[in-house]
Design a protein around this motif. Structure first.
Motif, short mmCIF file in Angstrom:
data_model
loop_
_atom_site.label_atom_id
_atom_site.label_comp_id
_atom_site.label_asym_id
_atom_site.label_seq_id
_atom_site.Cartn_x
_atom_site.Cartn_y
_atom_site.Cartn_z
N ARG A 44 -5.94 0.02 2.57
CA ARG A 44 -5.15 0.15 1.34
C ARG A 44 -5.78 -0.56 0.15
N ASP A 45 -6.64 -1.53 0.43
CA ASP A 45 -7.33 -2.26 -0.64
C ASP A 45 -8.33 -1.38 -1.38
N ILE A 46 -8.55 -0.16 -0.88
CA ILE A 46 -9.47 0.77 -1.54
C ILE A 46 -9.08 0.95 -3.01
N LEU A 47 -7.79 0.83 -3.29
CA LEU A 47 -7.29 0.96 -4.66
C LEU A 47 -8.01 0.01 -5.63
N TYR A 164 -5.12 14.06 14.18
CA TYR A 164 -6.54 14.45 14.09
C TYR A 164 -6.74 15.42 12.92
N GLN A 165 -5.79 15.40 11.99
CA GLN A 165 -5.89 16.15 10.73
C GLN A 165 -5.69 15.16 9.59
N THR A 166 -6.35 15.41 8.46
CA THR A 166 -6.05 14.63 7.26
C THR A 166 -4.71 15.11 6.70
N VAL A 167 -4.04 14.25 5.94
CA VAL A 167 -2.74 14.63 5.38
C VAL A 167 -2.90 15.74 4.33
N ASP A 186 -0.14 10.11 2.12
CA ASP A 186 0.33 10.76 0.89
C ASP A 186 0.65 9.72 -0.18
N ASP A 187 1.27 8.61 0.23
CA ASP A 187 1.63 7.56 -0.72
C ASP A 187 0.38 6.94 -1.35
N LEU A 188 -0.64 6.69 -0.54
CA LEU A 188 -1.86 6.08 -1.07
C LEU A 188 -2.55 7.03 -2.05
N LEU A 189 -2.60 8.31 -1.72
CA LEU A 189 -3.21 9.28 -2.63
C LEU A 189 -2.44 9.35 -3.96
N GLU A 190 -1.12 9.24 -3.86
CA GLU A 190 -0.30 9.25 -5.07
C GLU A 190 -0.61 8.03 -5.94
#
Length: 341
Positions: A44-47, A164-167, A186-190
Motif C-alpha cells: 500500500r505504500d506504493i502510493l 489468480y485474476q487481477t481486480v 479496487d480501493d488502492l487503484l481509486e
C-alpha cells in the motif's frame, strides 16, 4: 553473457503457496536503480512513490481455466491439455501430458463428450494444434470443465479462482496471470487515481513461455515465445501525454513492459496497435518508454530476471534478491512485490 549469471539460491519454503489477504498487504521491496539503495515497505505504500501525472500501465488480460482433463478416444487413457494460444475460433495450440498419445488424427474426450478435440498437427516444441468441437458457447464449456492453470511450483489448491485474476482483469486469453497486478485492490487503484496518477490499460495474453527456463548457455541465443497484445488509442494517448509532460511511465509487470516496448517507436511514442510480440529484453537493452516497474520476484535464470536486470542493472538486482531471501520475502506468483524506480 551467460544464463548462469542470473542464478540465485532460493529456499523452497520461500515460494508462496497461496495469495495473501488483503491483496495490498504484501511486502514491497523498493529498489532505487540509480543508487542501488533498498527500502522495505508494504504494498500500500506504493502510493508514496507515485506522483501526479505519472502513468501506470496495467495489463487487463484475464486468465482462462486453461487446464483440461480428459481421455483418449478408443483407449480411455488419461490426458491433460493446457490451452496456450487461440489460433482461430476453435483451433488452439495446446501442451499435452503425456504428449506421445497425441498423433495427428487422435481424438480426446472431455466432460463425457461435451467437448471433443482432434489433433491436427505437431508444432514447434512438441505442442499440438487441435480443433475443438462442441455445442453451445466454448467459453461457457471451458468455464465448467476447465481448471485454473496455476504454475507447477504452487502445490496448494486455490479455493477462490478470482485470486489468480487481477481486480481489473477484463479480456480473456491468458494461460498465466500477470502477477504483479495481483497486489492491487479496487480501493488502492481509486486512491492512486485521486492522487492524479493516470491508469492506462493494455492487453497482453500471457503464455506459459514466460515461465520456461532458458536452456541455452549464451543468453543472446535464446528465442522468445510469441504473445498477442492490444493497445487502444485511449491508452496510447495517456502514455504519450505523460511522457510529453516529463512524467514517468511505470509498468505494472513485465508483460506491460514488453507490450509498450514492443509498440514504441524509436522516440518512445506509442500508437494504437495490436499484434504479436516476441521481444526479448536483457541487459544492454535501451528502454524506449519504461521508466519504472512494479514486479514480483522471478525464477532464477529466467527471461524475467534478465528483463529486470536490464532495467536496474544485474548487480543491483542480484543484491536486492539476496536481501529479499535473507529477509524471507515470499517469492513468485503469489509472493511479494518489488518496485524498481
Amino acid at each position: 553473457m551467460n544464463t548462469s549469471d542470473f542464478y540465485y539460491d532460493l529456499p523452497q519454503e520461500l515460494i508462496a503457496q497461496e495469495p495473501i489477504y488483503p491483496r495490498d498487504t504484501s511486502r514491497l521491496l523498493v529498489l532505487h536503480k540509480e543508487t542501488g539503495n533498498i527500502e522495505h515497505k508494504t504494498f500500500r505504500d506504493i502510493l508514496n512513490y507515485l506522483n501526479p501525472g505519472d502513468c501506470l500501465v496495467l495489463n487487463n488480460t484475464r486468465v482462462i481455466p486453461a487446464r483440461l482433463y480428459g481421455i483418449k478416444e478408443g483407449t480411455q487413457s488419461s490426458i491433460e491439455f493446457l490451452l496456450l494460444t487461440r489460433k482461430s475460433n476453435d483451433i488452439w495450440e495446446v501442451m499435452l501430458r503425456p504428449g506421445k498419445k497425441a498423433k495427428p488424427g487422435s481424438r480426446f474426450i472431455f466432460g463425457g463428450g461435451e467437448l471433443v478435440a482432434e489433433v491436427m498437427e505437431i508444432v514447434e516444441g512438441g505442442n499440438r494444434l487441435v480443433k475443438f468441437s462442441y455445442e453451445g458457447v466454448f467459453e461457457n464449456i471451458l468455464d465448467r470443465l476447465g481448471n485454473m492453470p496455476l504454475p507447477p511450483y504452487i502445490k496448494k489448491e486455490l479455493k477462490d479462482k478470482e485470486r489468480y485474476q487481477t481486480v481489473y482483469s477484463k479480456h480473456e486469453g491468458s494461460a498465466a496471470a500477470p502477477t504483479a497486478g495481483l497486489h492491487f485492490t479496487d480501493d488502492l487503484l481509486e486512491e492512486i487515481e485521486k492522487k492524479g496518477v493516470k491508469l492506462a490499460y493494455i492487453t497482453l495474453h500471457v503464455g506459459l513461455g514466460t515461465f520456461r527456463p532458458v536452456k541455452v548457455t549464451n543468453v543472446e541465443e535464446h528465442k522468445m515465445h510469441s504473445e498477442y497484445y492490444d493497445i487502444s488509442r485511449e491508452s496510447a494517448d495517456m502514455i504519450n501525454s505523460s511522457r510529453e509532460k516529463g512524467k514517468r511511465i511505470i509498468c505494472v509487470g513485465t508483460t506491460s513492459t514488453r507490450t509498450i516496448e514492443s509498440a514504441a517507436d524509436a522516440d518512445g511514442i506509442i500508437s494504437e496497435k495490436k499484434g504479436w510480440t516476441d521481444i526479448f529484453i536483457y541487459p544492454g537493452y535501451k528502454f524506449k518508454c519504461t521508466d519504472a516497474l512494479i514486479t514480483n520476484f522471478h525464477l532464477p535464470e529466467s527471461t524475467l530476471m534478465m528483463l529486470v536486470s536490464a532495467l536496474a542493472g544485474k548487480d543491483k538486482i542480484m543484491n536486492a534478491y539476496e536481501e529479499a531471501v535473507n529477509l524471507k520475502y515470499r517469492f513468485f506468483s503469489f509472493g511479494d512485490a518489488m518496485l524498481i524506480i
